[in-house]
Motif scaffolding. Structure first.
Motif: not given
Length: 713
Positions: A535-540, A675-677
């Motif tokens: 599992v990881s994350s992104v920010f827009f 995010g984080p999404m």
């Protein structure tokens, strides 16, 4: 080059709001417009021009300073109108260097500036501008409304002239009460289509050209009390007042005001959220009642004490709880009646430093402008891009179409309640609050939040036992029934179980919980999706001109090459899901083979693996951040790269680099980050910042709904 000049029918029509709202509506269509106010009407030479300053704040964009009012008057008096217009054209050309479309704010006609109408007409010709007439509207008096528009249209050659582009009605009175809803986020469904059609039909009985193809009505914007609200900090100078306690005056807004004149027991109904209480300073009972209301969680706008002297310090000691909670208290030597009269004369203009109100007004006006008219005026001549406004716009529209159920475990938290109410009423998602219904109702009442009738509130105590057996089954061998019962006391765990059993489509938490609190149950109960191992994350990152995707900035401390490649692929797919065509840069301290070391080799290997697994993606690395994001540097350092200088998805080599970079960009450049999404889970779970605003929560709910739709399709 296209120029649109907004010309008002008179004072008080909301010209600033109209200009900013149109610029925002264009942003939502992916077009970044420039802004010009050629002539200032501020009489004080040192004063900032309001619209110019607000444009800079709201759109993080530069423009030129207007010609000072004294200079305008002097040149007109000397008969130098041609020279004045030449200077306006020069300012226009400065902005045209960076923009293909420019919104221009005309002059307000007033008893002081009688030259305004004539100068607006000559300005339209000098700039070769299309003209939008901006006026107020009264639904109950269409003929009077139309007369004002008609008189002004004639100055530009009439409705059939190629110069006139449309009419924008602002501050419309006489609409049904439910038409002027409180705006918080972008939602074109606010647009009053049937009301506009009825009003245009009634106007055309006397003025058939208004609302015709030649002169369309491009928007009917309701008057909104909620958007004409000053902050407590705006009142002090206006009523010659001194602060007893400034408190939270910069953020508390005056929704209504009440004079307290009779016995306090007959006035208690006035002590509600957003109320400004005005009373003589010898009314100690009013001061104590205000303090008690604040202590009970009712966020009054503030308290103005009039006449006489300031209250005794001993009395103020009794109010310390309210003072510590930020209750603003002012004292003015004016009488109670004089104070109320002065406040009723307070203008509707947005102060230069009130960015929050500026944002709300801008979005509200934008949501009432006809998007089809914008498409027509652009006439296919602009290449749309995914601006931050367009991204948020798409986010809301896609979530409305998805129709997903989102559980909010922090169901009694005030910001979460307000966000849920907005999402429910706008159809962004069907929200489920996990909380005791009576507590939610109490919080909503104290904060003047209207709860939609179909907002679902579930008491956790009534459903916990339903999940014990299933939780033991899901975590077989890792916990027993007693442990499951204990863990289900946590509403985040309870909400995650609802998600695991497909009773909801997504979960949003984190307004009062840590990231670990939100994410841990998801790891244990939801698990990773079949195609992924982590599992990881992104920010827009909503930069002024484009939306960037940053990964991973929240979850994986030190991924190896295989994991880093997977993060890149997950992030690219997330970007695609939200309308971003991904160009992925694998970030390192070295570009290409210019540097060496284990970290550079890890990024190079991750790039190779990602390209091999997904040949359909544009991926390059290692790239330094400037080589990835700045076109000139990219051409110099990696001339053969299809990504260098054009990247919009940035994959950082470790959590230390990613988290530091996103926070540095967010704070230093004043960039909004969504995010984080989380990505890679079987079902969508998303984390909030504990400092999240209501808008942030709304957008995260929308984002979660879209993820759920993507995963189910």
């Amino acid at each position: 080059m296209k120029t649109i000049l907004l010309v008002p029918t008179g004072e008080g029509v909301g010209l600033t709001s109209a200009c900013l709202g149109l610029i925002y509506a264009l942003e939502c269509q992916g077009v970044k417009a420039g802004f010009l106010k050629p002539f200032s009407q501020e009489s004080d030479a040192g004063s900032l021009d309001r619209t110019t300053a607000l444009y800079r704040h709201l759109f993080n964009s530069e423009t030129v300073e207007p010609i000072r009012h004294a200079t305008v008057v002097q040149q007109l008096n000397l008969g130098e109108s041609d020279e004045l217009l030449e200077e306006a054209v020069r300012l226009h050309r400065e902005i045209a260097k960076k923009h293909d479309l420019i919104i221009v704010e005309g002059l307000l006609p007033s008893s002081r500036d009688t030259f305004a109408s004539e100068l607006n007409a000559t300005l339209a010709k000098a700039l070769d501008a299309k003209v939008i007439i901006v006026g107020t509207a009264d639904i109950n008096n269409p003929a009077k409304t139309a007369d004002k528009i008609d008189n002004l249209v004639r100055q530009f050659g009439g409705a059939a002239s190629e110069r006139t582009a449309g009419v924008l009605f602002m501050r419309t009175r006489g609409l049904p009460e439910d038409s002027a809803q409180i705006p918080v986020t972008i939602d074109p469904s606010l647009r009053l289509i049937s009301d506009t059609e009825k009003f245009v039909a009634s106007i055309q009985s006397t003025h058939p050209q208004i609302g015709s193809i030649q002169l369309p009505v491009i928007g009917l914007v309701p008057f909104s009390n909620t958007l004409s609200v000053p902050r407590m900090s705006d009142l002090a100078v206006h009523i010659q007042a001194d602060w007893i306690n400034q408190g939270d005056a910069a953020h508390r807004r005056v929704l209504h005001s009440s004079l307290i004149a009779s016995n306090i027991e007959h006035e208690l109904h006035k002590f509600v959220a957003g109320e400004l209480i005005i009373s003589a300073s010898d009314r100690i009972d009013v001061l104590l009642a205000s303090s008690l209301a604040s202590s009970n969680g009712i966020p009054l706008a503030g308290l103005v004490l009039t006449e006489h002297h300031q209250p005794n310090p001993q009395v103020l000691d009794f109010c310390q709880t309210a003072i510590k909670q930020g209750l603003p208290i002012l004292h003015t030597p004016l009488s109670t009646f004089e104070t109320a009269q002065q406040l009723s004369n307070l203008g509707n203009e947005i102060p230069v430093d009130d960015v929050e109100r500026g944002e709300q007004v801008t979005r509200f006006v934008s949501s009432h402008i006809n998007a089809d008219w914008i498409t027509e005026i652009l006439n296919g001549s602009y290449q749309p891009r995914l601006s931050p406004s367009a991204f948020r716009h798409e986010l809301v529209q896609k979530s409305i179409a998805a129709k997903k159920r989102i559980v909010l475990p922090e169901g009694d938290e005030p910001r979460t309640i307000q966000a849920a109410a907005i999402c429910q009423s706008r159809g962004i998602a069907h929200c489920i609050l996990l909380a005791k219904p009576e507590v939610v109702v109490e919080v909503a009442k104290a904060r003047n939040i209207e709860l939609p009738h179909d907002l679902e509130i579930i008491d956790p105590d009534l459903i916990r036992d339903n999940y014990v057996e299933k939780m033991v089954e899901l975590r077989k061998g890792k916990l027993n029934e007693l442990q499951a019962k204990d863990q289900l006391q946590d509403t985040v765990v309870l909400g995650t179980m609802m998600l695991a059993l497909d009773q909801v489509d997504g979960l949003v938490s984190g307004a009062v919980h840590t990231t670990a609190n939100t994410v841990r149950p998801a790891f244990q109960l939801i698990k990773t999706a079949p195609d992924y191992s982590l599992v990881s994350s992104v920010f827009f990152m909503l930069l002024p001109d484009e939306v960037y995707v940053y990964g991973d900035c929240a979850i994986n401390p030190d991924p190896d090459a295989e994991q880093l490649a997977e993060i890149a692929i997950q992030s690219a797919d997330s970007a695609k899901a939200f309308g971003i065509d991904p160009r992925i840069a694998m970030i390192s301290y070295s570009t290409g083979t210019s540097g060496a070391g284990a970290e550079v080799e890890k990024v190079a290997e991750a790039t190779r693996i990602a390209k091999e697994r997904r040949p359909d993606l544009l991926i390059d690395g290692p790239l330094q951040y400037d080589a990835a994001s700045v076109e000139s540097v990219g051409r110099s350092k990696a001339p053969d790269s299809e990504v260098a200088g054009r990247a919009n998805v940035f994959i950082f080599p470790d959590l230390n680099t990613g988290n530091t970079t996103y926070k540095a960009v967010q704070r230093a450049a004043n960039v909004v980050s969504v995010g984080p999404m989380l990505q890679g889970l079987n079902k969508p779970v998303n984390d909030l910042s504990r400092g999240a605003l209501v808008d942030d929560i709304v957008f995260t709910i929308a984002l979660t709904a879209i993820q759920a739709e993507q995963q189910s399709s």
